[in-house]
Design an enzyme around this catalytic site. Structure first.
Site, PDB file in Angstrom:
ATOM      1  N   GLU A   6       0.813  -1.223   0.000  1.00 33.19           N
ATOM      2  CA  GLU A   6       0.000   0.000   0.000  1.00 33.19           C
ATOM      3  C   GLU A   6       0.844   1.270   0.000  1.00 33.19           C
ATOM      4  OE1 GLU A   6      -0.577  -2.623   1.875  1.00 33.19           O
ATOM      5  OE2 GLU A   6      -2.697  -3.196   1.722  1.00 33.19           O
ATOM      6  N   PHE A  13     -11.688  -6.858  13.957  1.00 26.45           N
ATOM      7  CA  PHE A  13     -10.618  -7.352  13.105  1.00 26.45           C
ATOM      8  C   PHE A  13     -10.262  -6.280  12.061  1.00 26.45           C
ATOM      9  CE2 PHE A  13      -9.342  -9.704   9.202  1.00 26.45           C
ATOM     10  CZ  PHE A  13      -8.096 -10.113   9.670  1.00 26.45           C
ATOM     11  N   GLN A  14      -8.995  -5.981  11.963  1.00 29.14           N
ATOM     12  CA  GLN A  14      -8.469  -4.974  11.025  1.00 29.14           C
ATOM     13  C   GLN A  14      -9.052  -3.586  11.246  1.00 29.14           C
ATOM     14  OE1 GLN A  14      -8.532  -6.720   7.031  1.00 29.14           O
ATOM     15  NE2 GLN A  14      -6.494  -7.532   7.486  1.00 29.14           N
ATOM     16  N   LYS A  43     -17.485  -0.443   5.875  1.00 29.34           N
ATOM     17  CA  LYS A  43     -17.955  -1.447   4.924  1.00 29.34           C
ATOM     18  C   LYS A  43     -19.474  -1.396   4.742  1.00 29.34           C
ATOM     19  CE  LYS A  43     -17.339  -6.206   3.544  1.00 29.34           C
ATOM     20  NZ  LYS A  43     -16.660  -7.486   3.767  1.00 29.34           N
ATOM     21  N   MET A  78      24.566   8.598   1.991  1.00 29.50           N
ATOM     22  CA  MET A  78      24.368   9.871   2.691  1.00 29.50           C
ATOM     23  C   MET A  78      24.639   9.711   4.181  1.00 29.50           C
ATOM     24  SD  MET A  78      23.918  12.966   2.223  1.00 29.50           S
ATOM     25  CE  MET A  78      23.028  13.533   0.783  1.00 29.50           C
TER      26      MET A  78
HETATM   27  C1  TPP Z   1      12.531   5.361   5.118  1.00 29.91           C
HETATM   28  C2  TPP Z   1      13.820   6.012   5.436  1.00 29.91           C
HETATM   29  N1  TPP Z   1      14.637   5.466   6.367  1.00 29.91           N
HETATM   30  C3  TPP Z   1      15.815   6.060   6.666  1.00 29.91           C
HETATM   31  C4  TPP Z   1      16.196   7.208   6.053  1.00 29.91           C
HETATM   32  C5  TPP Z   1      17.522   7.871   6.410  1.00 29.91           C
HETATM   33  N2  TPP Z   1      18.408   7.885   5.248  1.00 29.91           N
HETATM   34  C6  TPP Z   1      18.579   8.978   4.471  1.00 29.91           C
HETATM   35  S1  TPP Z   1      19.610   8.728   3.182  1.00 29.91           S
HETATM   36  C7  TPP Z   1      19.895   7.135   3.675  1.00 29.91           C
HETATM   37  C8  TPP Z   1      20.818   6.263   2.887  1.00 29.91           C
HETATM   38  C9  TPP Z   1      20.350   5.967   1.507  1.00 29.91           C
HETATM   39  O1  TPP Z   1      21.214   5.047   0.907  1.00 29.91           O
HETATM   40  P1  TPP Z   1      21.119   4.684  -0.626  1.00 29.91           P
HETATM   41  O2  TPP Z   1      19.714   4.485  -1.020  1.00 29.91           O
HETATM   42  O3  TPP Z   1      22.050   3.588  -0.927  1.00 29.91           O
HETATM   43  O4  TPP Z   1      21.569   6.031  -1.335  1.00 29.91           O
HETATM   44  P2  TPP Z   1      23.003   6.759  -1.357  1.00 29.91           P
HETATM   45  O5  TPP Z   1      22.982   7.793  -0.275  1.00 29.91           O
HETATM   46  O6  TPP Z   1      24.069   5.726  -1.145  1.00 29.91           O
HETATM   47  O7  TPP Z   1      23.045   7.388  -2.705  1.00 29.91           O
HETATM   48  C10 TPP Z   1      19.186   6.830   4.828  1.00 29.91           C
HETATM   49  C11 TPP Z   1      19.237   5.546   5.536  1.00 29.91           C
HETATM   50  C12 TPP Z   1      15.307   7.750   5.112  1.00 29.91           C
HETATM   51  N3  TPP Z   1      15.544   8.895   4.477  1.00 29.91           N
HETATM   52  N4  TPP Z   1      14.138   7.124   4.810  1.00 29.91           N
END
Ligand code: TPP
Lengths: 567, 155
Positions: free
Chosen positions: A52, A114-115, A164, A480
């Site tokens: 979803e 439920f749900q 529902k 990042m």
């Molecule tokens: C759902 C979610 N969880 C955690 C984060 C924190 N976060 C920001 S950037 C990142 C790393 C992303 O890694 P990747 O997709 O490999 O991209 P890169 O930075 O290596 O280009 C994380 C964990 C986020 N933005 N969203």
């Protein structure tokens, strides 16, 4: 017309009345009657996703890349909780969505059925509005309201929760022609006195900057903004959400601003004397530390439809609340008559200063490297697609490189989760883009961590034959996160290494797609060309990139805009 | 605001989500049954109050927001207090209630229940004046406010 329809039929009829072409959803107990009605008609196409969250992101991508309201349909309980991330993502970026959720029957509400979850309660802080339909007589009006609220004023997601039993009850259907809501009347026209004041200020400017954000894209004001800026000859910068609002290849464009903005954009922003902010909100990733920002004297004009965005983080001098296109039209008209009053000499000096900043070449990277540099991949993607692709992204370094190196000349081409920063957004958003723009080139720039957050959608892409090109900048790190750990946490890379990665090529193939791995810089362009030649296929391009590359410039958290770390 | 289920929780949710404080909040339907009137007491810098006002205005069910403290206004709060009243205390408390122009609305051989209306600071003053060891229970409505003079807040 006195034929009685069930609530489920009414729901679908309302969607038809709103000219909804396709909706993204996932069935379950509470929405079975609605699905039954979907089955019996063929006007509204239903796209079955695999989670979803993806349904809402897809509806979101659909909305961002068109001008329409995106629609998602989910069941009660876990269907809704899965959708929340998508809803919050759309909310933070002001994307018009209508999310329809099933609910347990009215007589079961509150009994831990439920749900059952308190959907209205759970989603309240991340929707523009939400509505529980407890009486079938109110169903049609409620859905009409939802579309109206979602698309007008500052747009946003609206959720309609339908129990529902309401979908089973029968009444005579009538779609209301008009709505009257005494408590909701978004302002359209800006105050003309304020606009006149703005004109005076603009004409007096010696070091002006136009700073535009997502509001320009959402309100379809890109052309107006571009014409006005060119007429004035002012420098223009865009926020991450505003890219494409002003053509990136125009000489007046100084690049994106903010945490990973260009040197010239951030310096111009800091040292301008008149700032024209259009559909932007001075958020923390854009102006850095507001105190530091206010150290320099400048006058600010702020045009936005949402009064609460004005003077929230930065005090402004001339607020103009109104629909951006309307305000820009009026500004342009008045400025045209008085263009000769501009201080051209000062403007020339200002451009000389900006050109000096430009010479800093803040986006340079090592082009001789024998490991693939991620920036190079984005540049080549731009070349191969001639700058015409719709580009979605996930969140991380790759997102910033995409924003920096793909030069967006048109609005609605750059689709990313700016406000919430939701990893997992890119692929499902690209699906939505494909449905709104079936013949277009669509690329999803992602990272090996982000792509795994909604990887199941490869299956949806197969079912609907969506020829998305996935550009995976695979640095084996949550890049990042790694960058912040390198800069601010003493190189302690806590849990940011992506171990146990799947073989993305085999993974793509197992879903019936094409996978291409690219390991050498000289193969980058060819691989991209090959991928786009496969017009009917999703291609997963796995680029093995430099693990140590960082995004520059960078304004560290809490620092001022001019305090950038440069390469 | 619209007299609809959920409107109150939207206001309360807004305050907690954005970190604004609510000192008191009172709400009830008006003479027009489709509308409720809410009086909310909060505090903060001018910037914060400006944001509070704007954010409230953004809520779909909120019809109109005014800051009563921008002009002359009247504020009243109702308090019910149950106090221990035995022996000589009974007369003493009665006198105090009279001074504060409250009334005793329920009596047992051990206690009085007192009704008092006024500004919030008057109610505080009353609580300060009675011997705290005699106070058994208090319940307050929070302030209701209205503008002074002929001016009215109407939709
Ligand atoms: C759902 C979610 N969880 C955690 C984060 C924190 N976060 C920001 S950037 C990142 C790393 C992303 O890694 P990747 O997709 O490999 O991209 P890169 O930075 O290596 O280009 C994380 C964990 C986020 N933005 N969203």
């Amino acid at each position: 017309m006195s034929e009685e329809l069930t609530g489920a039929e009414i729901t679908i009829r309302c969607l038809q009345e709103e000219d909804v072409e396709c909706i993204f959803g996932y069935p379950g107990g509470a929405v079975l009657f609605i699905y039954d009605e979907l089955f019996k008609q063929d006007k509204v196409k239903h796209i079955l996703v695999r989670h979803e969250q993806a349904a809402v992101h897809a509806a979101d991508g659909y909305a961002r890349s068109s001008q329409k309201v995106g629609v998602a349909l989910v069941t009660s309980g876990p269907g809704v909780t899965n959708a929340v991330t998508g809803i919050a993502t759309a909310y933070m970026d002001s994307i018009p969505l209508v999310v329809i959720s099933g609910q347990v029957p009215t007589n079961a509400i509150g009994l831990d059925a439920f749900q059952e979850v308190d959907t209205v309660g759970i989603t309240r802080p991340c929707v523009k509005h939400n509505l529980l339909v407890s009486d079938v007589n109110e169903l049609a009006t409620t859905i009409k309201k939802a579309f109206y609220i979602a698309a007008t004023g500052r747009p946003g997601p609206v959720l309609v929760d339908i129990p529902k039993d309401v979908t089973q009850q029968k009444i005579v259907f009538e779609y209301p022609e008009k709505l009257s809501m005494r408590s909701y009347n978004p302002v359209i026209r800006g105050n003309s006195k304020q606009i006149k004041k703005a004109v005076d200020l603009i004409l007096s400017a010696k070091r002006p900057v136009v700073y535009s954000g997502g509001g320009v894209i959402l309100s379809d004001a890109a052309k107006l903004l571009t014409d006005l800026t060119r007429m004035l000859g002012f420098p223009c910068t865009n926020t991450l959400m505003g890219l494409g609002g002003f053509p990136a290849t125009d000489k007046h464009f100084v690049g994106m601003l903010g945490m990973h903005g260009t040197y010239e954009a951030n310096m111009a922003m800091q040292y301008c004397d008149v700032l024209i902010a259009v559909g932007a909100r001075f958020d923390d990733r854009v102006i850095g530390n507001p105190k530091h920002f206010s150290n320099e004297n400048r006058k600010i004009i702020h045009i936005d439809i949402d009064p609460s965005s004005i003077s929230k983080r930065v005090k402004v001098d001339i607020p103009i609340v109104g629909n951006v296109p309307d305000v820009l039209k009026e500004l342009t008209k008045l400025l045209k008559q008085r263009q000769d009053e501009m201080d051209e000499k000062a403007l020339d000096e200002w451009w000389k200063q900006i050109d000096l900043w430009r010479e800093r070449d803040c986006l340079k990277f090592n082009r001789e490297s024998d490991i693939i540099k991620p920036q190079l991949v984005v540049e080549k993607l731009y070349d191969v697609t001639k700058g015409e692709a719709f580009v979605t992204s996930d969140v991380g370094q790759h997102q910033m490189w995409a924003a920096q190196f793909y030069k967006f000349d048109k609005p609605r081409r750059w689709i990313n989760s700016g406000g919430l920063g939701t990893m997992g957004f890119g692929l499902p958003a690209a699906m939505g883009v494909m449905f709104a723009n079936p013949k277009s080139k669509v690329a999803c720039i992602t990272g090996e961590a982000s792509i795994q957050m909604c990887i199941q959608e490869l299956s949806t892409c197969k079912q609907y034959r969506l020829p998305i090109k996935i550009v995976n900048l695979n640095n084996r790190y949550m890049g990042m996160v790694r960058q912040w750990q390198e800069f601010f946490h003493g190189n302690r890379y806590a849990e940011s290494y992506m171990d146990a990665l799947p073989d993305f090529i085999k993974l793509a193939e197992s879903y019936g797609h094409v996978g291409i791995r690219v390991e050498r810089p000289e193969d980058v362009e060819g691989a991209l060309q090959e991928a786009f030649k496969l017009k009917d296929q999703l291609v997963f391009l796995d680029f093995i990139t430099d693990q140590t590359e960082n995004v520059f410039p960078m304004v560290p958290g809490g620092k001022g805009l001019s305090e950038m770390i440069l390469v | 605001m619209e007299n609809e289920a959920g409107a109150l929780s939207r206001v309360a949710g807004l305050f907690s989500a954005r970190g604004y404080n609510i000192e008191s909040l009172s709400v009830a339907p008006t003479e027009d049954a489709t509308l409720s009137r809410m009086t909310l007491v909060t505090s903060g810098s001018d910037e914060v109050i400006e944001q509070v006002t704007k954010q409230l205005n953004k809520l779909i069910e909120v019809v109109k927001v005014i800051d009563l403290s921008d002009g002359n206004h009247i504020e009243r709060e109702l308090m019910l207090v149950k106090v221990r009243a035995v022996g000589a205390d009974r007369d003493e408390i009665k006198r105090l209630v009279d001074i504060f122009r409250g009334c005793i609305i329920d009596v047992t051989d051990k206690s009085y229940t007192i009704e008092l209306t006024g500004t919030s600071s008057k109610l505080d003053a009353f609580i300060g004046a009675v011997d705290s060891s005699t106070v058994l229970e208090t319940v307050r409505t929070g302030a209701s406010g209205i503008g002074r003079g002929d001016w009215t807040l109407k939709v």
